[in-house]
Every structure is written in C-alpha cells, then in structure tokens.
Write an enzyme that holds these catalytic residues in place. Structure first.
Site: not given
Ligand code: SIN
Length: 276
Positions: A95, A97, A250, A265
């Site tokens: 996906h 973000d 990612h 994040r």
């Molecule tokens: C995400 O922002 O989707 C999480 C990525 C991760 O936890 O590695």
C-alpha cells in the site's frame, strides 16, 4: 553524508549523517536525495521522539493519520504497534499511505522503537521505475485513466481491519472516505511519471467495472512486485526509513507472531496530485 543505492532499483542508504544534527546544507542535500530516490534508509540514529518530530517539521507539515493511535511520546507521532498477543499487523500488504485522501501524504518517516528478535522487515517498491518499464501502449492507456482510492474496505463498517484484532486500536468509522487521482501522476518535485495505484487502497478506475479494473490492476500489481523494483529493509535498533508516498509502496511483513514490534511514524502532508 554518503548516499549509496540500497538495491539496483529501490532506495538508497544514507551513512555518516545524524538526522537530529543536520546542518541546513546537509538537509538540502538530503531533500535532493529524497526526490531522486524516493526512499532513504538510515542506521544507528539517535532520534528520540522530540528529535523525530523536529526532523519531520524541518521537511514539511505533518498530517495525522485518521485511524492510528497517537503515541504517548508525542501527539503528532502515530504508533504502529503489534502487541505480543496480536495476530494482525498494521500495513501487512502492499500500500501507500493516505492515497484515499484528496491531498495524499508526501512521505512517512518510520523509526524503530521495539523490534522482534527476527522478522518484521518492511518491503518497498519503486513506482517510478515500475512505470518506466511498462510498454508505451499501456503507458498511454494508463495516462488517460483516473483511479478511485478508498479506505472504507479496510477501516469502515465490516472493513478488513475491523474484523481483526486491530479493530480495538482504530479511530472512528466517520473518518472513512474516497478520492480519485490520475493513474499516472507527475511527481511534484522530480517531474518523473509515476504509476499511482496500490493494492491497499485502489478500488477501480473511473468509468470501468470492478472486473475490468481488477484485470488491469492485478497485472500492474504483479508487474511492480518484481525484484528489480523492490527491496526489503531489515530493522535494527536505531534504524529509520523515510519514504515518498507518491513514488513508493511498502509492506510490513507479519512474520514474528508472539513478539512485540513498535514503530513510530510521522506522516508528512502532501498536495493534490497532477496528471502526468
Ligand atoms: C506502515 O506504515 O504501513 C507500517 C510499516 C511498518 O510497520 O513497517
């Protein structure tokens, strides 16, 4: 600061730079590298929450995720947590973000806080390189399309996450929504053409049926998920990844059942996306 490609077609590793101590000149060089690679990895960073926040603010405005819990450490840092007894993880599929927003996020800065003994890597894909490798005919078709992005099927009533043990950590269902964007965007800073659809949030092309849309989307998703456009980052204490949400996907691997993983994040605010 030393910047080397991370893999043939995906990301770059930045060495000899502490994100908490960047001079204005080094920050400018880092912005150039971010535009060029769309994905930067850092090791051995000393970046407590306040410094994480300060670094993000030097890059741009912050946008809060509508569904994730803010961390106790800072209201503008989202917690990406998987508890020991939790089966589902956040982001465990390809996906990008916030593509369901009218103004999708510019980027995300993820800092490792608690890591499992092994597993919990994050995979990334380079959507500029993947677009470049398509045929001219398919590029022309894609450039005429708009794609619909949504979060309803994940966070809404009956949505994928709501049916799992992630449900109790999520924000309200009144926050769900959709947006449409060109299927191929012109990157605002690099000027490159980028394939802007993703398996997590894209639900079809405007004016196409679901079946028609997914015949093409499934082809594109298999095309992107190839070794030449993807890489995998192994998190260590002090690791940071900074990705451009307009240019990458990612995927957080969920292969560490029974262990805790906590990441912080910060998501940077973006702007409306223009057609290529
Ligand atoms: C995400 O922002 O989707 C999480 C990525 C991760 O936890 O590695």
């Amino acid at each position: 600061m030393k910047i080397t490609p991370y893999s043939i077609g995906c990301g770059a590793l930045v060495a000899d730079a502490q994100l908490a101590e960047l001079s204005d000149n080094t920050l400018a060089d880092l912005k150039t590298a971010f535009t060029e690679h769309g994905l930067l990895f850092f090791r051995d960073q000393d970046l407590p929450p306040d410094e994480h926040h300060r670094f993000a603010k030097r890059f741009g405005d912050i946008v809060l995720n509508k569904f994730f819990k803010p961390s106790d450490a800072h209201p503008e840092i989202a917690e990406v947590r998987k508890a020991k007894d939790q089966k589902m993880n956040i982001g465990g599929g390809w996906h990008t973000d916030h593509s369901y927003d009218e103004e999708p996020a510019l980027g995300s800065i993820l800092v490792a806080r608690t890591l499992p003994d092994s597993g919990g890597d994050t995979r990334f894909a380079n959507l500029a390189a993947a677009y470049d490798a398509l045929s001219d005919g398919l590029k022309r078709t894609l450039e005429s399309l708009r794609a619909i992005h949504s979060n309803r099927h994940i966070y809404g009533e009956g949505g994928y996450y709501r049916k799992t043990d992630l449900a109790q950590t999520l924000g309200g269902m009144d926050r769900v929504g959709d947006a449409t964007h060109p299927a191929v965007i012109r990157h605002p800073e690099s000027g490159r053409k980028i394939l802007y659809v993703n398996p997590g949030h894209t639900i079809g092309f405007e004016g196409w049926t679901r079946e028609e849309s997914f015949a093409l989307l499934d082809y594109l998703y298999a095309h992107v998920d190839q070794p030449e456009f993807t890489c995998q980052f192994n998190w260590l204490p002090g690791s940071v990844a900074f990705w451009d949400n307009r240019a990458t996907w990612h995927f957080a691997n969920n292969d560490y059942q029974g262990q805790e993983r906590l990441m912080h994040r910060i998501t940077l605010a973006g702007s409306a996306l223009a057609k290529a």
